[in-house]
Write a protein that holds these residues in place. Sequence first.
Motif, mmCIF file in Angstrom:
data_model
loop_
_atom_site.group_PDB
_atom_site.id
_atom_site.type_symbol
_atom_site.label_atom_id
_atom_site.label_comp_id
_atom_site.label_asym_id
_atom_site.label_seq_id
_atom_site.Cartn_x
_atom_site.Cartn_y
_atom_site.Cartn_z
ATOM 1 N N GLN A 110 9.731 0.159 -11.377
ATOM 2 C CA GLN A 110 10.892 0.524 -10.907
ATOM 3 C C GLN A 110 12.124 0.505 -11.835
ATOM 4 N N ILE A 111 13.290 1.001 -11.495
ATOM 5 C CA ILE A 111 14.331 1.290 -12.613
ATOM 6 C C ILE A 111 15.621 0.564 -11.647
ATOM 7 N N ARG A 112 16.058 -0.396 -12.707
ATOM 8 C CA ARG A 112 17.314 -1.207 -12.352
ATOM 9 C C ARG A 112 18.479 -0.959 -13.295
ATOM 10 N N GLY A 113 19.479 -0.147 -13.092
ATOM 11 C CA GLY A 113 20.390 0.211 -14.258
ATOM 12 C C GLY A 113 19.911 1.257 -15.194
ATOM 13 N N ASN A 114 19.961 0.620 -16.292
ATOM 14 C CA ASN A 114 19.525 1.394 -17.441
ATOM 15 C C ASN A 114 17.793 0.887 -17.743
ATOM 16 N N LEU A 115 17.378 -0.129 -16.999
ATOM 17 C CA LEU A 115 16.196 -0.704 -17.405
ATOM 18 C C LEU A 115 15.012 -0.144 -16.644
ATOM 19 N N LEU A 116 13.906 0.207 -17.301
ATOM 20 C CA LEU A 116 12.840 0.615 -16.649
ATOM 21 C C LEU A 116 11.723 -0.462 -16.764
ATOM 22 N N TYR A 117 11.379 -0.877 -15.692
ATOM 23 C CA TYR A 117 10.251 -1.970 -15.814
ATOM 24 C C TYR A 117 8.916 -1.000 -15.611
ATOM 25 N N VAL A 118 8.113 -1.780 -16.548
ATOM 26 C CA VAL A 118 6.885 -0.890 -17.001
ATOM 27 C C VAL A 118 5.676 -2.031 -16.957
ATOM 28 N N ALA A 119 4.638 -1.786 -16.222
ATOM 29 C CA ALA A 119 3.300 -2.593 -16.392
ATOM 30 C C ALA A 119 2.479 -2.257 -17.376
ATOM 31 N N MET A 120 1.943 -3.175 -18.257
ATOM 32 C CA MET A 120 1.258 -2.838 -19.411
ATOM 33 C C MET A 120 0.350 -4.055 -19.489
ATOM 34 N N ALA A 121 -0.893 -3.546 -20.085
ATOM 35 C CA ALA A 121 -1.711 -4.622 -20.613
ATOM 36 C C ALA A 121 -1.861 -5.024 -22.026
ATOM 37 N N PRO B 126 0.723 -1.358 -0.129
ATOM 38 C CA PRO B 126 0.136 0.000 0.001
ATOM 39 C C PRO B 126 0.735 1.473 0.022
ATOM 40 N N ALA B 127 2.015 1.050 0.432
ATOM 41 C CA ALA B 127 2.819 2.389 0.467
ATOM 42 C C ALA B 127 3.771 2.581 -0.574
ATOM 43 N N TRP B 128 3.363 1.689 -1.444
ATOM 44 C CA TRP B 128 4.455 1.651 -2.846
ATOM 45 C C TRP B 128 4.197 3.066 -3.655
ATOM 46 N N SER B 129 5.125 3.587 -4.195
ATOM 47 C CA SER B 129 4.980 4.816 -5.075
ATOM 48 C C SER B 129 5.926 4.587 -6.297
ATOM 49 N N PRO B 130 5.666 5.219 -7.459
ATOM 50 C CA PRO B 130 6.348 4.876 -8.478
ATOM 51 C C PRO B 130 7.829 5.423 -8.333
ATOM 52 N N PRO B 131 8.578 5.128 -9.185
ATOM 53 C CA PRO B 131 10.161 5.554 -9.036
ATOM 54 C C PRO B 131 10.234 7.227 -9.426
ATOM 55 N N SER B 132 11.085 7.872 -9.105
ATOM 56 C CA SER B 132 11.327 9.209 -9.543
ATOM 57 C C SER B 132 11.643 9.394 -10.900
ATOM 58 N N LEU B 133 10.862 9.822 -11.669
ATOM 59 C CA LEU B 133 11.147 10.090 -13.126
ATOM 60 C C LEU B 133 10.915 11.642 -13.445
ATOM 61 N N ALA B 134 11.546 12.131 -14.532
ATOM 62 C CA ALA B 134 10.939 13.454 -15.011
ATOM 63 C C ALA B 134 9.571 13.411 -15.119
ATOM 64 N N HIS B 135 9.002 14.638 -15.100
ATOM 65 C CA HIS B 135 7.461 15.105 -15.216
ATOM 66 C C HIS B 135 7.155 14.596 -16.728
ATOM 67 N N GLY B 136 8.060 15.201 -17.748
ATOM 68 C CA GLY B 136 7.575 14.679 -19.090
ATOM 69 C C GLY B 136 7.586 13.184 -19.516
ATOM 70 N N LEU B 137 8.508 12.456 -18.913
ATOM 71 C CA LEU B 137 8.601 11.037 -18.991
ATOM 72 C C LEU B 137 7.339 10.437 -18.572
ATOM 73 N N VAL B 138 6.927 10.721 -17.321
ATOM 74 C CA VAL B 138 5.792 10.161 -16.625
ATOM 75 C C VAL B 138 4.768 10.493 -17.577
ATOM 76 N N GLN B 139 4.375 11.634 -18.036
ATOM 77 C CA GLN B 139 3.293 11.916 -18.919
ATOM 78 C C GLN B 139 3.283 11.157 -19.939
ATOM 79 N N GLU B 140 4.578 10.986 -20.663
ATOM 80 C CA GLU B 140 4.710 10.047 -21.893
ATOM 81 C C GLU B 140 4.313 8.517 -21.471
ATOM 82 N N LEU B 141 4.494 8.026 -20.633
ATOM 83 C CA LEU B 141 4.220 6.797 -20.199
ATOM 84 C C LEU B 141 2.725 6.760 -19.930
ATOM 85 N N ILE B 142 2.152 7.483 -19.246
ATOM 86 C CA ILE B 142 0.772 7.349 -18.804
ATOM 87 C C ILE B 142 0.000 7.460 -20.282
ATOM 88 N N GLN B 143 0.503 8.408 -21.089
ATOM 89 C CA GLN B 143 -0.212 8.569 -22.431
ATOM 90 C C GLN B 143 -0.442 7.181 -23.157
#
Length: 561
Positions: free
Chosen positions: A94-105, A70-87
């Motif tokens: 989460q981020i591991r190195g240069n890998l950004l793990y993203v959930a998708m349907a 319940p306390a999970w929050s998304p990784p800290s990313l630039a605002h423009g990047l977050v908006q692009e992902l949401i769109q």
Amino acid sequence: MQSLSLPALLSARTLLPEETIQSCLLQARQQQLPFVSLLVRSTAVDTKRLAEAMADAFACPLFDLNALDPAWSPPSLAHGLVQELIQRRLLPLQIRGNLLYVAMADPSAAAEPGQQIQQAHLSLQPVIVELQSLEAALARLTRCGSADTADLATLLDDDIADEDPDSAASTNSSEEAPVVRFVNQVLRDAISQRASDVHIEPFEAWCRIRFRIDGHLQEITRVPSRFAPRLSSRLKVMAGLDITERRRPQDGRLSLSAGRTAAVDLRLSTLPVLWGEKIVLRILDSRGAIMALPDLGCLPQQLQHYQQALDRHQGLILVTGPTGSGKTITLYSGLAHLNVTHRNIATAEDPVEINLEGINQVAVNHRSGLDFATCLRAFLRQDPDVVMIGEIRDAETADMAIKAAQTGHLVLSTLHTNSAVETVSRLINMGIDPWNLASALSLVIAQRLVRRLCPYCRRADVFSEQEQQRCAGLPLPATCWRARGCKHCHQGYRGRVAIMEMLPVSAEISSLIGARCQPEQLSKLAQRAGWPSLNDSALLAVANGDTTVDEVLGILRGLSS
């Protein structure tokens, strides 16, 4: 990323009949859409089983978003990047190195990296999740104000963890203080997202912040519980309340700028609870509260009844329904219609929620003896044309409202009843003489509020077998509409629409009321006259694409005959 094994996998697991799969493949080619994208948007297949099949077909991990802490929050990313992902309907995990793990349907959503992702030198690592849980998580991320709210929460953690919540520094801080910025950001987010209420709720380990949007409470963010007293103190300072009083409820008002010229009023209420003080802020935004009569959502015939009753020089108009059914908005819209220079209009409200320029508004104060009946007596000594009483709660107020409506005044008020016809029985049971009621009553409106489908992303569909079973015995329309979700709405809904039932008091109905008729007799007469009931209005709203059958199911069940 797409693999030809997915159609075969769907067939092997009997998720879809072979003919449906071939039809979807053909439709995907015709619409130039990836086959998987078409499947995700379809209601013909179970979304959870589809996610499992896609994880196997695309060799991607499968994840249940409901299992997140319940306390999970998304990784800290630039605002423009977050908006692009949401769109693109991608949720950063989460981020591991240069890998950004993203959930998708929809795995095709990550087929090509976007501009912001390339500039951040990140590679997307897809994780398959179920569609409904993804949409809920994305809606929550959008409501949180994305990176800005997360940054403010970090500032709270870093800068004021050791401050005394009762100290002068914490309550008289400058506009740059973290608590001030956090509170202002939360309130501005609530206003921009059309929330009606903000709930700040302290618990043992954390403090939850929720917005009520379109009538539904939705969690926005959480902060550690040690920050709850600081948030409470800041809001009390803004509302002019006593910050040292934490054992008794308090009420206050504050104002927040919502633009260059506009300001939004908020009503604040505190309540001592087990782990601190719960605070609820009601957003009193007059820009959206006062609607033109045609925008209320009533049917053309109902709009005509309301306008005719408002245009009369005397009579009683009652709006009924449970708490939160939009009665006040309906009354305010009627007052706005009547608000012209040559009319003397006065209202008694508990409390005054929206400031109506040109109308004399009185706030009821029971402690000082200023109740609804006292206000009404004072109004009548000042020659009013229109009087609005916030609520008829007792026999004295009801009797005075009836007499005022009989002596050349137009009276508007509210009452808590389930339907229009039950209002008559309720007033008679309160001691009102039936013949006096029959001569004074002009119109009764019963209403409910349901969430309105977003016009940008709604889609037509047919009722499933489960929906038909749930609505057995009800005359459902041939076509229904589905919520999808887009950047313009919250989980497929945008705003609310009123479902109304109106009982115009004709000569025949007036005779029945004077004869102490039963509610069933009034219902039959209204049905013969062709006046839509709440049941009828709800089904018409579904057929017109205004809302979904799930939204109106409570009304349909409670009022089906």
